[in-house]
Design a protein around this motif. Sequence first.
Motif, short mmCIF file in Angstrom:
data_model
loop_
_atom_site.label_atom_id
_atom_site.label_comp_id
_atom_site.label_asym_id
_atom_site.label_seq_id
_atom_site.Cartn_x
_atom_site.Cartn_y
_atom_site.Cartn_z
N CYS A 120 0.86 -1.18 0.00
CA CYS A 120 0.00 0.00 0.00
C CYS A 120 0.90 1.24 0.00
CB CYS A 120 -0.92 0.01 1.22
SG CYS A 120 -1.76 1.60 1.43
N CYS A 123 0.18 3.77 3.21
CA CYS A 123 0.60 3.52 4.59
C CYS A 123 1.75 2.52 4.69
CB CYS A 123 -0.58 3.04 5.43
SG CYS A 123 -1.07 1.35 5.07
N CYS A 244 -6.57 -1.48 0.98
CA CYS A 244 -5.61 -1.72 2.06
C CYS A 244 -6.33 -2.10 3.36
CB CYS A 244 -4.76 -0.48 2.30
SG CYS A 244 -3.63 -0.66 3.70
N CYS A 247 -5.37 0.94 6.02
CA CYS A 247 -5.83 2.32 5.87
C CYS A 247 -6.98 2.50 4.89
CB CYS A 247 -4.67 3.23 5.47
SG CYS A 247 -4.16 3.00 3.76
N SER A 249 -6.96 2.44 1.67
CA SER A 249 -6.64 2.99 0.34
C SER A 249 -6.82 1.92 -0.74
CB SER A 249 -5.18 3.45 0.28
OG SER A 249 -4.96 4.44 1.22
ZN LIG Z 1 -2.62 1.38 3.55
#
Ligand SMILES: [Zn+2]
Length: 769
Positions: A120, A123, A244, A247, A249
Motif C-alpha cells: 500500500c 501507509c 488496504c 488504511c 486505500s
Molecule cells: Zn494502507
Amino acid sequence: MKREYLELQQVSTHNLKGFDLKIPLNALVLITGPSGSGKSSLAIDTIAQEGKNRLLKILNYDKEFYVTTSYQATFSSSMPPVFALAQGVRNWFPYKTVGEFLGLVKVLEVLFLLEGEVFCASCGAFNRVHSISQVISWYETLKEGTKFYFLVPLLEITPKAIEYLVSQGFVKYLIDDREIDLSEEQLPQSFKEVFLILDRMVKEGKGRDRLVENLRISFSLSNGRFFLKTTEGLQAQFSLRPVCFRCGSILPVGWSYCKTCGGRGYKQKVACDTCDGLKLREEVLKSRIGDFSIEEILRLDLKNFKEFLSRFSEIKGLDTFIKSLLYKLEQAEFLEIAYLSLSTPVFKLSVGEKKLIEVLQVLTADLTHCLFILDEPTLGLEVEQRVKVLEFLKNLVKKGNSLLVVEHDPFFIYEADFIIELGFEGGEKGGYLVKADFNPLYFEKNCTLTSAYFSGEKRIVKKEKTRETEILEFSLPLGRVKILSNRINLIYGRPGSGKTKVFHQLFEFLVNQDKQVVFSDLSVFRRKEDWVIQYLNLWDLLREVLSQLPSARVKGLTKKHFSFTSKEGVCVGCKGKGKKIYKEEETVIEVLCEECLGKRLSLEVLNLEYKGFKIFEVLDFTIEEAFQVFSNLPKVKEKLMHLIDIGLGYLKLSQEVQTLSGGEKSRLSLIKNLTEKKQVEYVFLEFPFEGLHLEDINRLHQWIEKMVAKPMTFIILETNPLALFLADFLTEVKHQKIIFQGFFEDWLKAQPETLKEKFAFYQRFVAKF
Ligand SMILES: [Zn+2]
Ligand SMILES: [Zn+2]
Ligand SMILES: [Zn+2]
C-alpha cells in the motif's frame, strides 16, 4: 517396430531440383550442404511451411492468404505437428525479458495473485487480496465441527461509530479478545482491538452457504475485509477487494504495468526511468511474495529463481506447471546460462546466449510425436555447449520426437541418425539431393563433398606464415590485448564472457587511431529491396560504361536512364518496383511486373545489347558469369573476383539482398567494404563461419590467407571449434577478462582432458602446410 517416414515428391521450391525424399521420423536428421544449395528451402520453406499449412487447415483458417503456395512439393505421408525455429526468430521480441521469454514471469504473476502481498503506497502495509474460492478452501481445511468467528474490522473505532452500528442491530463484538454484547454491556473505557462479530459459525454440512452469505455482507460493511478465527486461536485474514487492510486505500489490481512505458520497459534500447526496465508499477514492484519483493525476484538470476520457485512446487493446480519450469531452470544450469537474470532483455544477450535460450525454450517443452525443425542450433556456442545441445536433441528423439536440423558442425553430422546432403554448389548449380542415408551408410564410399572431409580426402589447409610479424599491444577498457600483425587473430570465449566487448573495443580503438579498418556490417542491409548489384555499388560502375555504348547514345540515353530510381530510367509499368501489388480485402497479392519481368528498368534500356547480351540477361547473370563478361573493367573485375574467391560466385546480380542468409550477407558486406578502401590494414570479422559448410569455411579461410599475405591483419570473433585450429593467435575472454593470449597449442595443453578429447575430433579437418 516399423519405421515411419515423411515422404516428399517433386521437391522444387526455389532452386531445389525436383527430387523425391524419404525422411525417417523419430530420428535426428541432419541437413548439410554448401552455401546456397537449398538447405533452408527444404527445411524451412518447404517442410515447415507444409506443417504450418496443415495446422492452419485444422484451425479453419481457410482464407487464401494464410496459405502460401510459394513452396513446391507433394507430401504423400502423414506428418507430425511441426515446430520450426528459423534463423532470425531470436530477433522477434527484442524487448522481451529472459523471464518473459521462458514463461517465468507468467508463473510469478500467478503466484502473486495467489500468494502475493500487495504494497500500500499510502501507509506502507502489505495486503493479501483474495478470491472467494481461497476463503472456501480455508474453510474446507477445518475439521468438521470446528467453531469459528466471522469477524469484521472497523474502519473507524469511535464510540459514535460503534453506537451507530449497534443501532443497526450489530451488537456483538470481540474487544481485545473478549466477546462483548453491547446491547447488555457498556463499551470498555480503553481497548486496543475491536472487531464486529458478524457471525459465530461451525464447520458443517450447510456452513458453506452461510459463509458465502456472510462474505456478501462483508462487502458492504468493510469492503470485503474480514477475519476468520477459530475458538482454538487459528486465524486468517482475508480481503476480497483491492483495498488496504490497514488504511482503506485502493490498491493496484493484480499484475499492473508501469504507466510511463506502458509495460514495454524499454525504448530504443534504453530502460524506462520509472520502472528501470522491470515493466511493472511501483506498488507491484514493492509488493512481495514470501520474503522477496517482486523487484528482488525479477532481479534474481535463473539459478536463484529456481530455489525461490521450488518453495511453491506443492501448490495444488500449479504443481505440474511449476515442476516443468523447474525442469527448464535445471536445464538452464546444465547449459550454463543460469547466470542470466529474469529481467535481462533479449536484445542485450549475445548471439550464443540467444541461441541457448531459444533451444531451452523449445526443447524443454514436454512434447512427444512432434517434428522440430532447427536452423544451426550451435550458432555462437563453444565446444562443450555444442555437445550439450546435441545431448538435448538426442533426448528429444528418445522422447518420441523427430528432429530436422540444418547444421554444419562435423560433430553433429557424425552423431546424426540420418544425413541429407544437398549440393553441388550454390544457386542454379545447387538444389540437388546428393545423398540421403542413415549413419554410418552415409559415410561409406566417400562419394560426397561432406564425406570427403570425413575421410581426410579433403582438408582445410592452414598455411605456415613466412612474412614477419610484430606483437601489437593495445590498452582497452577491458584490459591490455595483444595482436599479431599480418596474422589471423581469434577472439574466443563462451556466450556472455565479454569477448564481443573486447572485439568492439579493439575495433573502436583502431578506428580512433586512424587505422585503415574494414569490417562486415549487417546493418547496411536495411534497404531490403536492394539487389546484390546495387548493394555492391557495381551498378553505378556498369551504368557509366553502358550509357557510353553507341547504341545507347544513338537513342539519347544517359546515365540517368540506367537508374533504378530516376523517373527516366524506371519501368513505367511498375514504377521501378519490379512487381505490382494488389489489395483484395485483407489479402495482399504481389505479381511480377509483366512489362519489365521484375527487372525494374525501362524496356528501352533492357533491350540494349552489351557484348551480345541484352541488359535484361545481364541482370540475370551470376557473379561468375558477370566476371567473364566484364573482365575488361578492372574495378568491376576486382569486386567480382573477391566474391568468387570467398565462395559467393553463384549469387545472381539481381538477387534481392533480403533473401540472403546471414553468412552470405556478412561475406558480401565484407567484400563491399574491403574493395571500397584504397588501403586496408585491419579486417574485423564477426562470426564469419555462421551457416558455413566445411567447404565454405575452407574457401573463406583460403581467401583470408591470401589477404593476410598482402599483408593484412585479421581479427576474428568466432566460437566454431575449427576457428581455433585455423587462427594464428588466440585471445580467450572469460568473466569480462582476458585470461589467455598465445598459441592454440599452448592453450589446449592447459585444458582438461575431456575438452582435449572434444577438440581432437575436429583436428582431422585441418591440414598444416
Ligand atoms: Zn494502507
Ligand atoms: Zn516503465
Ligand atoms: Zn516493371
